[in-house]
Design a protein around this motif. Structure first.
Motif, PDB file in Angstrom:
ATOM      1  N   GLN A 129      10.891 -22.199  -9.295  1.00 15.27           N
ATOM      2  CA  GLN A 129      10.282 -21.100  -8.502  1.00 15.27           C
ATOM      3  C   GLN A 129      11.180 -20.193  -7.651  1.00 15.27           C
ATOM      4  N   ASN A 130      10.645 -18.786  -7.517  1.00 16.08           N
ATOM      5  CA  ASN A 130      11.609 -18.014  -6.906  1.00 16.08           C
ATOM      6  C   ASN A 130      10.531 -17.541  -5.777  1.00 16.08           C
ATOM      7  N   HIS A 131      11.300 -17.455  -4.359  1.00 12.24           N
ATOM      8  CA  HIS A 131      10.693 -16.931  -3.296  1.00 12.24           C
ATOM      9  C   HIS A 131      10.973 -15.360  -3.078  1.00 12.24           C
ATOM     10  N   PHE A 132      10.041 -14.727  -2.627  1.00 10.57           N
ATOM     11  CA  PHE A 132      10.264 -13.247  -2.715  1.00 10.57           C
ATOM     12  C   PHE A 132       9.653 -12.713  -1.145  1.00 10.57           C
ATOM     13  N   ILE A 133      10.366 -11.815  -0.239  1.00  6.22           N
ATOM     14  CA  ILE A 133       9.923 -11.258   0.580  1.00  6.22           C
ATOM     15  C   ILE A 133       9.508  -9.793   0.656  1.00  6.22           C
ATOM     16  N   VAL A 134       8.262  -9.264   1.042  1.00  7.32           N
ATOM     17  CA  VAL A 134       7.865  -7.919   0.858  1.00  7.32           C
ATOM     18  C   VAL A 134       8.499  -7.009   1.916  1.00  7.32           C
ATOM     19  N   GLU A 135       9.006  -6.294   1.638  1.00  7.41           N
ATOM     20  CA  GLU A 135       9.679  -5.390   2.667  1.00  7.41           C
ATOM     21  C   GLU A 135       9.044  -3.956   2.867  1.00  7.41           C
ATOM     22  N   TYR A 136       8.651  -3.245   3.880  1.00  6.42           N
ATOM     23  CA  TYR A 136       8.185  -1.886   3.981  1.00  6.42           C
ATOM     24  C   TYR A 136       8.972  -1.391   4.847  1.00  6.42           C
ATOM     25  N   ASN A 137       9.660  -0.273   4.498  1.00  9.22           N
ATOM     26  CA  ASN A 137      10.505   0.601   5.206  1.00  9.22           C
ATOM     27  C   ASN A 137      11.548  -0.297   5.755  1.00  9.22           C
ATOM     28  N   SER A 138      11.976  -1.051   4.981  1.00 10.58           N
ATOM     29  CA  SER A 138      13.148  -2.259   5.269  1.00 10.58           C
ATOM     30  C   SER A 138      12.908  -3.253   6.346  1.00 10.58           C
ATOM     31  N   GLN A 139      11.557  -3.435   6.445  1.00  9.38           N
ATOM     32  CA  GLN A 139      11.135  -4.344   7.546  1.00  9.38           C
ATOM     33  C   GLN A 139      10.103  -5.496   6.815  1.00  9.38           C
ATOM     34  N   ILE A 159       0.167 -10.258   2.905  1.00  6.15           N
ATOM     35  CA  ILE A 159       1.075  -9.177   3.597  1.00  6.15           C
ATOM     36  C   ILE A 159       0.313  -9.490   5.112  1.00  6.15           C
ATOM     37  N   LEU A 160       1.348  -9.510   6.088  1.00  6.13           N
ATOM     38  CA  LEU A 160       0.515  -9.405   7.549  1.00  6.13           C
ATOM     39  C   LEU A 160      -0.664  -8.399   7.675  1.00  6.13           C
ATOM     40  N   PRO A 161      -1.576  -8.776   8.420  1.00  9.25           N
ATOM     41  CA  PRO A 161      -2.655  -7.977   8.679  1.00  9.25           C
ATOM     42  C   PRO A 161      -2.342  -6.786   9.295  1.00  9.25           C
ATOM     43  N   SER A 162      -1.410  -6.590  10.005  1.00 12.55           N
ATOM     44  CA  SER A 162      -0.999  -5.218  10.858  1.00 12.55           C
ATOM     45  C   SER A 162      -0.574  -4.247   9.924  1.00 12.55           C
ATOM     46  N   TYR A 163      -0.329  -4.872   8.596  1.00 13.68           N
ATOM     47  CA  TYR A 163       0.489  -3.892   7.788  1.00 13.68           C
ATOM     48  C   TYR A 163      -0.532  -3.704   6.254  1.00 13.68           C
ATOM     49  N   LYS A 199      -3.931  -2.444   4.096  1.00 12.94           N
ATOM     50  CA  LYS A 199      -4.529  -1.254   3.889  1.00 12.94           C
ATOM     51  C   LYS A 199      -3.618  -0.253   3.990  1.00 12.94           C
ATOM     52  N   LEU A 200      -2.433  -0.320   3.712  1.00 13.25           N
ATOM     53  CA  LEU A 200      -1.473   0.761   3.330  1.00 13.25           C
ATOM     54  C   LEU A 200      -0.918   0.812   2.075  1.00 13.25           C
ATOM     55  N   GLY A 201      -1.489   0.203   1.232  1.00 14.24           N
ATOM     56  CA  GLY A 201      -1.092   0.218  -0.349  1.00 14.24           C
ATOM     57  C   GLY A 201       0.246  -0.562  -0.434  1.00 14.24           C
ATOM     58  N   ILE A 202       0.586  -1.429   0.415  1.00  9.52           N
ATOM     59  CA  ILE A 202       2.041  -2.141   0.398  1.00  9.52           C
ATOM     60  C   ILE A 202       1.700  -3.523  -0.643  1.00  9.52           C
ATOM     61  N   GLY A 203       0.470  -4.066  -0.531  1.00 13.98           N
ATOM     62  CA  GLY A 203       0.170  -5.271  -1.374  1.00 13.98           C
ATOM     63  C   GLY A 203       0.170  -4.939  -2.782  1.00 13.98           C
ATOM     64  N   LYS A 204      -0.387  -3.514  -2.999  1.00 16.63           N
ATOM     65  CA  LYS A 204      -0.453  -2.868  -4.456  1.00 16.63           C
ATOM     66  C   LYS A 204       0.862  -2.772  -4.978  1.00 16.63           C
ATOM     67  N   ALA A 205       1.774  -2.134  -4.215  1.00 15.04           N
ATOM     68  CA  ALA A 205       2.967  -1.767  -4.685  1.00 15.04           C
ATOM     69  C   ALA A 205       3.760  -3.030  -4.778  1.00 15.04           C
ATOM     70  N   ALA A 206       3.838  -3.977  -4.072  1.00 16.43           N
ATOM     71  CA  ALA A 206       4.571  -5.073  -4.342  1.00 16.43           C
ATOM     72  C   ALA A 206       3.949  -6.011  -5.575  1.00 16.43           C
ATOM     73  N   LEU A 207       2.728  -6.316  -5.606  1.00 21.06           N
ATOM     74  CA  LEU A 207       2.166  -6.700  -6.854  1.00 21.06           C
ATOM     75  C   LEU A 207       2.703  -6.265  -8.257  1.00 21.06           C
ATOM     76  N   LYS A 208       2.564  -4.776  -8.210  1.00 27.73           N
ATOM     77  CA  LYS A 208       3.108  -3.926  -9.558  1.00 27.73           C
ATOM     78  C   LYS A 208       4.403  -4.212  -9.623  1.00 27.73           C
ATOM     79  N   GLN A 209       5.420  -4.289  -8.561  1.00 27.76           N
ATOM     80  CA  GLN A 209       6.893  -4.682  -8.952  1.00 27.76           C
ATOM     81  C   GLN A 209       6.952  -6.165  -9.276  1.00 27.76           C
ATOM     82  N   VAL A 210       6.396  -7.017  -8.843  1.00 26.31           N
ATOM     83  CA  VAL A 210       6.570  -8.288  -9.216  1.00 26.31           C
ATOM     84  C   VAL A 210       6.196  -8.667 -10.611  1.00 26.31           C
TER      85      VAL A 210
END
Length: 276
Positions: free
Chosen positions: A184-194, A215-219, A221-232
């Motif tokens: 297995q591989n473990h990945f970190i999702v970054e938004y603006n390098s964070q 995705i951390l709750p404070s981040y 509803k910004l489309g981050i989860g969808k973008a990360a899912l597409k990438q993986v």
């Protein structure tokens, strides 16, 4: 660690049971391949050198999942009841606070056994497979990178606590357990390098399974989860894998996200809480 011939025995028995009832058993082979030495999590019943009954324990912090099977030709001999009794004894010895029983939603034999013991239905989980469709990696602010053992532990634990309701102790134990598992591989999702989220991909032959996606709750509803899912998904597809994931049926928001990205549900696992 389970020996290779034992893993093959489990797979053979799984195939027999699945063909008989036209079901899919969730036996977590990523965890079976990474069992700790001298820690009993698996219970076997052999007859004439053939594995005809099996139950596995899968611990996640203070919660443990139980799943097992018996060869259809050997049922009604109380084999599963004997194995279940052994498994329960171990659960109580380790003082798990929650015991979940996992059975395919359309398993007649599973439902029959569950009716005989003190348990109650708690939720269903969809198993989903990605059906090839055009996906655009269209968010340059979201990136995936490999997790680093020395710097990402705190953040991954934070995601498990805030997204999956784990306590600090549970999150720490779960982190240590996941990092020891093979294939297995473990990945970190970054938004603006964070770092704002994480996921892992577990491999089984030609299949890549996405787990622990949060995705951390404070981040959110910004489309981050969808973008990360597409990438993986695109990454694993390009590597030649069929891509799968699991989601609780009550998590409508996640279910809609996965469907939008091309995932179709094909099987349901039901979970029951055992009354301690």
């Amino acid at each position: 660690m389970l020996k290779q011939h034992v893993l093959e025995d489990i797979q053979k028995l799984q195939s027999i049971c699945q063909q008989e009832e036209k079901i899919e058993l969730k036996l977590n082979f990523d965890m079976l391949r990474s069992r700790k030495q001298n820690e009993v999590n698996d219970f076997f019943y052999y007859e004439n050198n053939q594995l005809v009954g099996f139950i596995g324990l899968y611990g996640f912090g203070n919660t443990v999942e139980i799943c097992g099977m018996v060869d259809p030709s050997y049922r009604r001999k109380k084999i599963f009841s004997k194995l279940f009794s052994q498994a329960l004894h171990m659960c109580k010895k380790r003082e798990y606070t929650e015991i979940l029983l996992n059975a395919p939603g359309d398993s007649i034999s599973g439902r029959g056994f569950l009716k005989k013991i003190p348990c109650s239905f708690t939720f269903s989980e969809y198993q989903m497979k990605w059906v090839k469709k055009e996906l655009e990696d269209d968010n340059p602010f979201v990136t995936l990178r490999s997790s680093r053992l020395d710097t990402d532990m705190k953040m991954e634990m934070q995601v498990n606590m805030e997204c999956f309701g784990m306590s600090l102790t549970e999150a720490a134990a779960y982190y240590e357990q996941m990092k020891t598992e093979e294939q297995q591989n473990h990945f970190i999702v970054e938004y603006n390098s964070q770092a704002v989220g994480k996921l892992r991909v577990s491999y089984d032959k030609s299949e890549a399974w996405i787990y622990g996606f949060g995705i951390l709750p404070s981040y959110q509803k910004l489309g981050i989860g969808k973008a990360a899912l597409k990438q993986v998904v695109l990454q694993q597809h390009q590597l030649g894998y069929d891509v799968f994931l699991e989601v609780e049926a009550k998590n409508k928001r996640a279910l809609q996200l996965y469907e939008t990205c091309g995932f179709d549900s094909y099987h349901v696992q039901d979970y029951y809480v055992y009354s301690l």
